[in-house]
Design an enzyme around this catalytic site. Structure first.
Site, PDB file in Angstrom:
ATOM      1  N   CYS A  66       0.876  -1.170   0.000  1.00 18.24           N
ATOM      2  CA  CYS A  66       0.000   0.000   0.000  1.00 18.24           C
ATOM      3  C   CYS A  66       0.913   1.219   0.000  1.00 18.24           C
ATOM      4  CB  CYS A  66      -1.018  -0.016   1.149  1.00 18.24           C
ATOM      5  SG  CYS A  66      -0.356   0.208   2.802  1.00 18.24           S
ATOM      6  N   HIS A  99      14.410 -14.440  11.540  1.00 18.79           N
ATOM      7  CA  HIS A  99      14.017 -14.342  12.953  1.00 18.79           C
ATOM      8  C   HIS A  99      12.517 -14.526  13.159  1.00 18.79           C
ATOM      9  CE1 HIS A  99      17.747 -11.792  14.295  1.00 18.79           C
ATOM     10  NE2 HIS A  99      18.075 -12.926  13.702  1.00 18.79           N
TER      11      HIS A  99
HETATM   12  C1  RB5 Z   1      -3.980   5.365   0.500  1.00 20.36           C
HETATM   13  O1  RB5 Z   1      -4.020   6.685   0.140  1.00 20.36           O
HETATM   14  C2  RB5 Z   1      -3.013   5.142   1.656  1.00 20.36           C
HETATM   15  O2  RB5 Z   1      -3.554   5.654   2.831  1.00 20.36           O
HETATM   16  C3  RB5 Z   1      -2.743   3.663   1.806  1.00 20.36           C
HETATM   17  O3  RB5 Z   1      -2.169   3.197   0.627  1.00 20.36           O
HETATM   18  C4  RB5 Z   1      -1.823   3.255   2.907  1.00 20.36           C
HETATM   19  O4  RB5 Z   1      -0.638   3.973   2.881  1.00 20.36           O
HETATM   20  C5  RB5 Z   1      -2.414   3.171   4.247  1.00 20.36           C
HETATM   21  O5  RB5 Z   1      -1.768   2.770   5.229  1.00 20.36           O
END
Ligand code: RB5
Length: 143
Positions: A66, A99
């Site tokens: 993400c 680990h």
């Molecule tokens: C999305 O904008 C962003 O918040 C997500 O990809 C992530 O970084 C959340 O933890």
């Protein structure tokens, strides 16, 4: 070896980059659990779908992406049987295997240099979980 990949929009580009590396360079079977565009999606939905796929096909690892790696790592760690490390450099990725013996990684697609992320993934895959005092520690958290 089967590896499931997943990302929200913030990790989409890095997922695509790692997908090419794993399938083209390393000839690993990759199952892409989405997302498939850079349109906004919610990382908890992506994490849940990917974990279901991971379990259903008995894949070896689940690599997630993400923007920061934070949200998707939290979401994955709420799911039974998923042990996800948020990794940020090659050493943390190698130690996540040696680990911690995790079965999932989270990487920040808006934080990491993509070539370094590739080295992190390779470092994790080339490492072996250590059967030492860390085994006792892993057992204390259920694996
Ligand atoms: C999305 O904008 C962003 O918040 C997500 O990809 C992530 O970084 C959340 O933890």
């Amino acid at each position: 070896m089967k590896i499931v990949l997943c990302a929200d929009h913030g990790g989409f580009l890095l997922k695509e980059y790692i997908k090419k590396h794993l399938s083209n360079d390393k000839k690993i079977e990759v199952i892409d659990a989405g997302t498939f565009t850079d349109e906004s999606v919610d990382y908890p939905d992506i994490a849940n779908d990917a974990a279901k796929k991971y379990k259903a096909i008995h894949a070896e690892y689940l690599f997630s992406f993400c923007g920061t790696g934070v949200g998707i790592s939290i979401a994955l760690n709420k799911i039974d049987g998923i042990y996800c490390a948020l990794v940020y450099n090659v050493e943390s990725a190698v130690l996540a295997m040696e680990h911690n013996g995790v079965n999932a990684l989270a990487l920040g697609g808006r934080q990491l240099d993509f070539d370094m992320a590739k080295d992190m993934i390779d470092g994790f895959l080339n490492a072996k979980v250590l059967d030492d005092s860390h085994k006792r520690r892993r057992a204390k958290i259920g694996y």
